[in-house]
Design an enzyme around this catalytic site. Structure first.
Site, PDB file in Angstrom:
ATOM      1  N   CYS A 232      35.140  -6.741  73.428  1.00 46.42           N
ATOM      2  CA  CYS A 232      35.720  -5.410  73.275  1.00 46.42           C
ATOM      3  C   CYS A 232      36.128  -5.234  71.816  1.00 46.42           C
ATOM      4  CB  CYS A 232      36.895  -5.193  74.215  1.00 46.42           C
ATOM      5  SG  CYS A 232      36.540  -5.645  75.939  1.00 46.42           S
ATOM      6  N   ALA A 233      35.163  -5.467  70.918  1.00 47.26           N
ATOM      7  CA  ALA A 233      35.437  -5.692  69.496  1.00 47.26           C
ATOM      8  C   ALA A 233      35.781  -4.443  68.711  1.00 47.26           C
ATOM      9  CB  ALA A 233      34.230  -6.371  68.847  1.00 47.26           C
ATOM     10  N   ALA A 234      35.211  -3.295  69.057  1.00 47.39           N
ATOM     11  CA  ALA A 234      35.431  -2.081  68.262  1.00 47.39           C
ATOM     12  C   ALA A 234      36.906  -1.676  68.318  1.00 47.39           C
ATOM     13  CB  ALA A 234      34.538  -0.960  68.781  1.00 47.39           C
ATOM     14  N   PRO A 235      37.428  -1.137  67.203  1.00 41.25           N
ATOM     15  CA  PRO A 235      36.750  -0.676  65.989  1.00 41.25           C
ATOM     16  C   PRO A 235      36.438  -1.746  64.961  1.00 41.25           C
ATOM     17  CG  PRO A 235      39.060  -0.142  65.854  1.00 41.25           C
ATOM     18  CD  PRO A 235      38.859  -0.754  67.208  1.00 41.25           C
ATOM     19  N   GLY A 236      36.787  -3.018  65.222  1.00 44.16           N
ATOM     20  CA  GLY A 236      36.251  -4.076  64.395  1.00 44.16           C
ATOM     21  C   GLY A 236      37.199  -4.815  63.477  1.00 44.16           C
ATOM     22  N   GLY A 237      38.471  -4.470  63.455  1.00 48.52           N
ATOM     23  CA  GLY A 237      39.398  -5.155  62.561  1.00 48.52           C
ATOM     24  C   GLY A 237      39.445  -6.656  62.813  1.00 48.52           C
ATOM     25  N   ASP A 279      28.071  -4.101  78.058  1.00 48.76           N
ATOM     26  CA  ASP A 279      29.234  -4.127  78.936  1.00 48.76           C
ATOM     27  C   ASP A 279      29.576  -5.590  79.191  1.00 48.76           C
ATOM     28  OD1 ASP A 279      31.076  -4.072  81.019  1.00 48.76           O
ATOM     29  OD2 ASP A 279      30.086  -2.424  82.059  1.00 48.76           O
ATOM     30  N   ASP A 295      40.524  -8.624  73.203  1.00 50.39           N
ATOM     31  CA  ASP A 295      41.463  -7.520  72.975  1.00 50.39           C
ATOM     32  C   ASP A 295      41.076  -6.449  73.990  1.00 50.39           C
ATOM     33  OD1 ASP A 295      43.214  -5.651  72.072  1.00 50.39           O
ATOM     34  OD2 ASP A 295      42.370  -5.453  70.076  1.00 50.39           O
ATOM     35  N   CYS A 348      47.282  -3.778  73.393  1.00 55.25           N
ATOM     36  CA  CYS A 348      48.266  -2.971  72.664  1.00 55.25           C
ATOM     37  C   CYS A 348      49.020  -2.103  73.668  1.00 55.25           C
ATOM     38  CB  CYS A 348      47.592  -2.132  71.574  1.00 55.25           C
ATOM     39  SG  CYS A 348      46.256  -1.060  72.147  1.00 55.25           S
TER      40      CYS A 348
END
Length: 409
Positions: A232-237, A279, A295, A348
């Protein structure tokens, strides 16, 4: 005749309506709501008005109710218009006559006269807001004893946090940008400067990332070429952090559009990672990983200081849906760890069901987070790291996160 500033106020009204009536995020509603607003300044103003009206809605409504003989329905348009007029006057330092000139045209007839009378009465009475916003009752019930500290962190919009590609240059970039650092590889700036105009953007020396959002990757340390999966990497920070720390990164996300943004940031920062659009519940890797950072998708209530819409559109249904998805993702990720591999789970969110209750169900060996692994002033409880907007408030606060770590035996 067009009234200057009216389109921005109409857009703010539409943003609030999308959040409260349709349950959309402000980001989702922005494209439609801002379609007729010209200029970046007016678009930013519309967002600021809507954000402040939502951030202080409970207190704004208390003022409105105290100045009306008969309580306006919650969904009444005059109430919403009064909210944006008062948000401007009491939070954005808009002169009352300007709030009237751009607010009342949104109404006609009796509702316009009512709004004018209520607003004028409140201004004559010297109406003001409390130092800290009052949070909606359902939120207070869910967050319990933490609610006062969290609310204190919402009084002001957050500053801008940058994560540095090279932590060894922290002092140099803090001085060059005129910011402060709260941890190696971090610089905090005041709001206002367009990101693309800041030194270091074009050369890829840093990227925008809240300090709290940088903590999960920090807890994995240096990679030394080992394999890590960023789920679930995006947005990539976190992908950028892991790549900069020497990990061999595979980044997976379901959104093609958001993964294109990850690829763009990798190119700008001259970092590398293998990006996969898939997915995570269907995808299966060909290798095991030395570490996995999940994340997970969540209600994002921990971002309430920058996205106050979550205070009004998140409830038990959304929390339960996210908790179910998170449990399934944890179970999948646990299968892909090599022996001795570490799993980081992060959300978050400030919701217990998405944090502590999830962590208690994981069938891996707990690898407790230690106080000396995190920046000073943060809370490590039961071996889990929990942040909220009230922490580091003197330095500008941070988003709310729950982070846990395990090792596969």
């Amino acid at each position: 005749m067009d009234i200057p500033g009216l389109p921005a106020r109409r857009a703010a009204l539409n943003l609030i309506d999308a959040v409260l009536r349709r349950g959309e995020t402000m980001e989702q509603a922005a494209s439609s709501a801002l379609a007729r607003v010209r200029g970046d300044a007016d678009r930013a103003l519309a967002k600021a008005i809507a954000s402040e009206a939502l951030r202080w809605r409970v207190d704004l409504d208390a003022l409105i109710d105290g100045a009306t003989r008969q309580r306006l329905p919650d969904d009444a348009k005059p109430r919403a218009v009064l909210e944006i007029m008062l948000a401007q006057a009491l939070r954005l330092e808009t002169p009352p006559h300007a709030a009237i000139a751009t607010g009342l045209p949104l109404l006609t007839g009796g509702p316009r006269r009512l709004a004018h009378g209520v607003f004028s009465t409140l201004m004559k009475q010297g109406a003001s807001l409390p130092a800290v916003p009052t949070l909606p009752e359902p939120v207070q019930e869910r967050w319990g004893e933490r609610v006062s500290a969290i609310a204190a962190g919402l009084a002001l919009p957050p500053p801008l946090d940058l994560a540095l590609r090279d932590p060894d240059t922290t002092s140099e970039w803090a001085e060059r940008l005129g910011g402060v650092s709260l941890a190696p590889g971090h610089v905090r700036l005041s709001r206002g400067t367009p990101v693309e105009a800041l030194p270091g953007f074009q050369e890829g020396a840093w990227w925008v990332q809240d300090l709290a959002a940088s903590l999960p990757a920090r807890l994995l340390g240096q990679g030394a070429g080992r394999r890590v999966l960023d789920l679930c990497a995006a947005p990539g920070g976190k992908t950028l952090q892991l790549a900069a720390a020497g990990w061999d990164v595979t980044a997976v996300d379901i959104s093609k559009r958001r993964m294109e943004r990850v690829a763009s940031n990798l190119a700008r920062t001259r970092l590398s990672a293998n990006t996969v659009v898939a997915d995570a519940l269907d995808w299966r890797p060909e290798v095991e990983f030395d570490a996995i950072l999940l994340d997970a998708p969540c209600t994002a209530t921990g971002t309430c200081r920058r996205h106050p819409d979550v205070l009004h559109r998140i409830g038990p249904r959304q929390i339960a849906e996210m908790a179910d998805l998170q449990a399934r993702l944890i179970a999948r990720a646990s299968e892909w760890l090599s022996a001795g591999g570490k799993l980081i789970y992060a959300v978050c969110s400030l919701e217990t069901a998405e944090g502590e209750e999830q962590a208690r169900q994981v069938e891996l060996s707990a690898d407790p987070i230690l106080v000396d692994e995190v920046p000073e002033g943060l809370c490590v409880r039961d071996g889990w790291l929990q942040t909220d907007p009230g922490q580091l408030s003197a330095q500008g606060g941070l988003d709310g996160f729950f982070i846990a770590r395990w090792t596969r035996s």
